[in-house]
Design a protein around this motif. Sequence first.
Motif, PDB file in Angstrom:
ATOM      1  N   VAL A  20       0.854  11.484   2.973  1.00 21.89           N
ATOM      2  CA  VAL A  20       0.585  12.333   4.128  1.00 21.89           C
ATOM      3  C   VAL A  20       0.815  13.783   3.742  1.00 21.89           C
ATOM      4  CG1 VAL A  20       1.167  12.872   6.503  1.00 21.89           C
ATOM      5  CG2 VAL A  20       1.247  10.494   5.704  1.00 21.89           C
ATOM      6  N   TYR A  30      -4.486   6.241  -4.996  1.00 20.22           N
ATOM      7  CA  TYR A  30      -4.099   6.455  -3.602  1.00 20.22           C
ATOM      8  C   TYR A  30      -4.304   7.923  -3.231  1.00 20.22           C
ATOM      9  CZ  TYR A  30      -1.940   1.960  -4.397  1.00 20.22           C
ATOM     10  OH  TYR A  30      -1.727   0.654  -4.722  1.00 20.22           O
ATOM     11  N   GLN A  81       1.196   5.085   1.198  1.00 17.32           N
ATOM     12  CA  GLN A  81       0.696   6.063   2.164  1.00 17.32           C
ATOM     13  C   GLN A  81       1.101   7.455   1.714  1.00 17.32           C
ATOM     14  OE1 GLN A  81       2.611   3.278   3.738  1.00 17.32           O
ATOM     15  NE2 GLN A  81       0.627   2.257   3.572  1.00 17.32           N
ATOM     16  N   GLY A 129       5.814   3.665   1.794  1.00 16.61           N
ATOM     17  CA  GLY A 129       5.236   2.355   1.577  1.00 16.61           C
ATOM     18  C   GLY A 129       5.544   1.836   0.193  1.00 16.61           C
ATOM     19  N   GLY A 189      -4.202  10.900   0.156  1.00 20.49           N
ATOM     20  CA  GLY A 189      -3.860  11.261   1.512  1.00 20.49           C
ATOM     21  C   GLY A 189      -5.116  11.592   2.306  1.00 20.49           C
ATOM     22  N   GLN A 190      -4.917  11.951   3.564  1.00 18.68           N
ATOM     23  CA  GLN A 190      -6.047  12.232   4.446  1.00 18.68           C
ATOM     24  C   GLN A 190      -6.517  13.682   4.337  1.00 18.68           C
ATOM     25  OE1 GLN A 190      -2.931  12.402   5.382  1.00 18.68           O
ATOM     26  NE2 GLN A 190      -2.873  14.337   6.504  1.00 18.68           N
ATOM     27  N   GLN A 216       0.830  -1.199   0.000  1.00 20.97           N
ATOM     28  CA  GLN A 216       0.000   0.000   0.000  1.00 20.97           C
ATOM     29  C   GLN A 216       0.867   1.252   0.000  1.00 20.97           C
ATOM     30  OE1 GLN A 216      -3.007   0.785  -0.365  1.00 20.97           O
ATOM     31  NE2 GLN A 216      -4.328  -0.936   0.157  1.00 20.97           N
TER      32      GLN A 216
END
Length: 122
Positions: free
Chosen positions: A5, A111, A3, A26, A113-114, A1
């Motif tokens: 950020v 993918y 990641q 990752g 991010g938050q 996965q």
Amino acid sequence: QVQLVESGGRLVQAGDSLRLSCAASGRTVSRPAMGWFRQAPGKEREFVAVSSWSGSRLMYADSVKGRFTISRDNAKNTVYLQMNSLKPEDTAVYYCAASTMLTTTHGAYDYWGQGTQVTVSS
């Protein structure tokens, strides 16, 4: 996965500048295009900018063209969004995302991010 950020979002005044960062870690996508999107309250997520792997191809939304600059440092697995001359309408949660293709379509990004909140006061 993979990641992703994001960081750097905060409250600023109209006309200020801000730089967002997005660090990837990752299991990385091979030579991903990296994009920035944003979502304001009550609105759909919208494309902001995207950079090809090499950084040689860049695309911007018309609303940010001339004010925002996307860049990346592949050695650091980081993509940046330099935002100048910020306006209250730039207020949103900003997301970075990775895709195998250079595209403005958020559905093509695998993918995400938050998100990081950017608030521009008038």
